[in-house]
Design a protein around this motif. Structure first.
Motif, PDB file in Angstrom:
ATOM      1  N   PHE A 193      71.192 -57.033   9.558  1.00  0.00           N
ATOM      2  CA  PHE A 193      70.044 -56.976  10.459  1.00  0.00           C
ATOM      3  C   PHE A 193      70.106 -58.135  11.441  1.00  0.00           C
ATOM      4  N   GLU A 194      69.267 -58.030  12.481  1.00  0.00           N
ATOM      5  CA  GLU A 194      69.238 -59.031  13.544  1.00  0.00           C
ATOM      6  C   GLU A 194      67.795 -59.452  13.794  1.00  0.00           C
ATOM      7  N   VAL A 195      67.597 -60.735  14.044  1.00  0.00           N
ATOM      8  CA  VAL A 195      66.303 -61.247  14.487  1.00  0.00           C
ATOM      9  C   VAL A 195      66.503 -61.937  15.823  1.00  0.00           C
ATOM     10  N   GLU A 196      65.418 -62.036  16.578  1.00  0.00           N
ATOM     11  CA  GLU A 196      65.488 -62.621  17.913  1.00  0.00           C
ATOM     12  C   GLU A 196      64.483 -63.756  18.053  1.00  0.00           C
ATOM     13  N   ALA A 197      64.866 -64.735  18.837  1.00  0.00           N
ATOM     14  CA  ALA A 197      63.982 -65.843  19.190  1.00  0.00           C
ATOM     15  C   ALA A 197      64.085 -66.038  20.698  1.00  0.00           C
ATOM     16  N   ASP A 198      63.364 -67.027  21.217  1.00  0.00           N
ATOM     17  CA  ASP A 198      63.349 -67.249  22.666  1.00  0.00           C
ATOM     18  C   ASP A 198      64.744 -67.383  23.256  1.00  0.00           C
ATOM     19  N   LYS A 199      65.612 -68.106  22.583  1.00  0.00           N
ATOM     20  CA  LYS A 199      66.901 -68.434  23.183  1.00  0.00           C
ATOM     21  C   LYS A 199      68.106 -67.885  22.435  1.00  0.00           C
ATOM     22  N   ALA A 200      67.883 -67.107  21.359  1.00  0.00           N
ATOM     23  CA  ALA A 200      69.033 -66.658  20.578  1.00  0.00           C
ATOM     24  C   ALA A 200      68.712 -65.415  19.764  1.00  0.00           C
ATOM     25  N   SER A 201      69.755 -64.650  19.485  1.00  0.00           N
ATOM     26  CA  SER A 201      69.696 -63.572  18.503  1.00  0.00           C
ATOM     27  C   SER A 201      70.574 -64.006  17.342  1.00  0.00           C
ATOM     28  N   VAL A 202      70.120 -63.746  16.131  1.00  0.00           N
ATOM     29  CA  VAL A 202      70.870 -64.141  14.949  1.00  0.00           C
ATOM     30  C   VAL A 202      71.095 -62.900  14.092  1.00  0.00           C
ATOM     31  N   VAL A 203      72.361 -62.638  13.740  1.00  0.00           N
ATOM     32  CA  VAL A 203      72.714 -61.512  12.884  1.00  0.00           C
ATOM     33  C   VAL A 203      72.938 -62.037  11.473  1.00  0.00           C
ATOM     34  N   PHE A 204      72.390 -61.322  10.488  1.00  0.00           N
ATOM     35  CA  PHE A 204      72.542 -61.711   9.088  1.00  0.00           C
ATOM     36  C   PHE A 204      73.421 -60.714   8.369  1.00  0.00           C
ATOM     37  N   GLU A 205      74.202 -61.221   7.442  1.00  0.00           N
ATOM     38  CA  GLU A 205      75.138 -60.404   6.684  1.00  0.00           C
ATOM     39  C   GLU A 205      74.594 -60.109   5.293  1.00  0.00           C
ATOM     40  N   ALA A 206      75.067 -59.023   4.710  1.00  0.00           N
ATOM     41  CA  ALA A 206      74.714 -58.671   3.335  1.00  0.00           C
ATOM     42  C   ALA A 206      75.276 -59.727   2.393  1.00  0.00           C
ATOM     43  N   GLU A 207      74.466 -60.154   1.456  1.00  0.00           N
ATOM     44  CA  GLU A 207      74.890 -61.161   0.486  1.00  0.00           C
ATOM     45  C   GLU A 207      75.503 -60.535  -0.756  1.00  0.00           C
ATOM     46  N   ALA A 208      75.406 -59.200  -0.862  1.00  0.00           N
ATOM     47  CA  ALA A 208      75.972 -58.493  -2.013  1.00  0.00           C
ATOM     48  C   ALA A 208      76.344 -57.080  -1.577  1.00  0.00           C
ATOM     49  N   SER A 209      77.214 -56.449  -2.311  1.00  0.00           N
ATOM     50  CA  SER A 209      77.586 -55.060  -2.051  1.00  0.00           C
ATOM     51  C   SER A 209      76.622 -54.130  -2.774  1.00  0.00           C
ATOM     52  N   GLY A 210      76.401 -52.959  -2.199  1.00  0.00           N
ATOM     53  CA  GLY A 210      75.517 -51.979  -2.814  1.00  0.00           C
ATOM     54  C   GLY A 210      75.074 -50.958  -1.789  1.00  0.00           C
ATOM     55  N   THR A 211      73.838 -50.495  -1.912  1.00  0.00           N
ATOM     56  CA  THR A 211      73.256 -49.521  -0.995  1.00  0.00           C
ATOM     57  C   THR A 211      71.948 -50.088  -0.461  1.00  0.00           C
ATOM     58  N   LEU A 212      71.745 -49.987   0.846  1.00  0.00           N
ATOM     59  CA  LEU A 212      70.466 -50.398   1.423  1.00  0.00           C
ATOM     60  C   LEU A 212      69.446 -49.344   1.028  1.00  0.00           C
ATOM     61  N   GLY A 213      68.608 -49.676   0.065  1.00  0.00           N
ATOM     62  CA  GLY A 213      67.723 -48.686  -0.533  1.00  0.00           C
ATOM     63  C   GLY A 213      66.427 -48.455   0.201  1.00  0.00           C
ATOM     64  N   GLU A 214      65.799 -49.514   0.687  1.00  0.00           N
ATOM     65  CA  GLU A 214      64.479 -49.385   1.293  1.00  0.00           C
ATOM     66  C   GLU A 214      64.304 -50.424   2.381  1.00  0.00           C
ATOM     67  N   ILE A 215      63.807 -49.986   3.524  1.00  0.00           N
ATOM     68  CA  ILE A 215      63.514 -50.884   4.645  1.00  0.00           C
ATOM     69  C   ILE A 215      62.004 -51.073   4.701  1.00  0.00           C
ATOM     70  N   LEU A 216      61.551 -52.320   4.647  1.00  0.00           N
ATOM     71  CA  LEU A 216      60.120 -52.616   4.663  1.00  0.00           C
ATOM     72  C   LEU A 216      59.628 -53.093   6.021  1.00  0.00           C
ATOM     73  N   VAL A 217      60.487 -53.733   6.806  1.00  0.00           N
ATOM     74  CA  VAL A 217      60.111 -54.281   8.109  1.00  0.00           C
ATOM     75  C   VAL A 217      61.023 -53.669   9.172  1.00  0.00           C
ATOM     76  N   THR A 218      60.417 -53.163  10.248  1.00  0.00           N
ATOM     77  CA  THR A 218      61.208 -52.590  11.335  1.00  0.00           C
ATOM     78  C   THR A 218      60.923 -53.243  12.683  1.00  0.00           C
ATOM     79  N   GLU A 219      59.835 -53.996  12.762  1.00  0.00           N
ATOM     80  CA  GLU A 219      59.504 -54.659  14.027  1.00  0.00           C
ATOM     81  C   GLU A 219      58.465 -55.736  13.779  1.00  0.00           C
ATOM     82  N   GLY A 220      58.258 -56.553  14.804  1.00  0.00           N
ATOM     83  CA  GLY A 220      57.199 -57.558  14.753  1.00  0.00           C
ATOM     84  C   GLY A 220      57.666 -58.923  14.335  1.00  0.00           C
ATOM     85  N   ALA A 221      56.716 -59.848  14.314  1.00  0.00           N
ATOM     86  CA  ALA A 221      56.992 -61.234  13.960  1.00  0.00           C
ATOM     87  C   ALA A 221      57.321 -61.344  12.475  1.00  0.00           C
TER      88      ALA A 221
END
Length: 75
Positions: free
Chosen positions: A38-66
């Motif tokens: 996933f990716e988050v954004e701030a005023d001056k940068a976008s930051v991409v985060f990597e999966a810390e473990a292997s598996g299946t992305l089961g449920e997404i709780l946040v899709t937008e907002g602060a």
């Protein structure tokens, strides 16, 4: 299978400046440790985060907002 919480790790930005950008993987899709997740954004940068473990992305709780460090984003 164990559900592993996906949280926003510390990134050193003020919490009122961080906005959730997008999921780079769809719910139900397999992920491998190190895949871009996933990716988050701030005023001056976008930051991409990597999966810390292997598996299946089961449920997404946040899709937008602060978001702030430690928020639960999915499983």
């Amino acid at each position: 299978m164990e559900r592993i919480p996906i949280t926003l790790p510390p990134i050193g930005m003020k919490s009122d400046e961080i906005v959730f950008g997008t999921w780079l993987v769809k719910a139900g899709a397999p992920v491998t440790e190190g895949d871009e997740l996933f990716e988050v954004e701030a005023d001056k940068a976008s930051v991409v985060f990597e999966a810390e473990a292997s598996g299946t992305l089961g449920e997404i709780l946040v899709t937008e907002g602060a978001v702030k460090e430690g928020d639960l984003l999915g499983y």
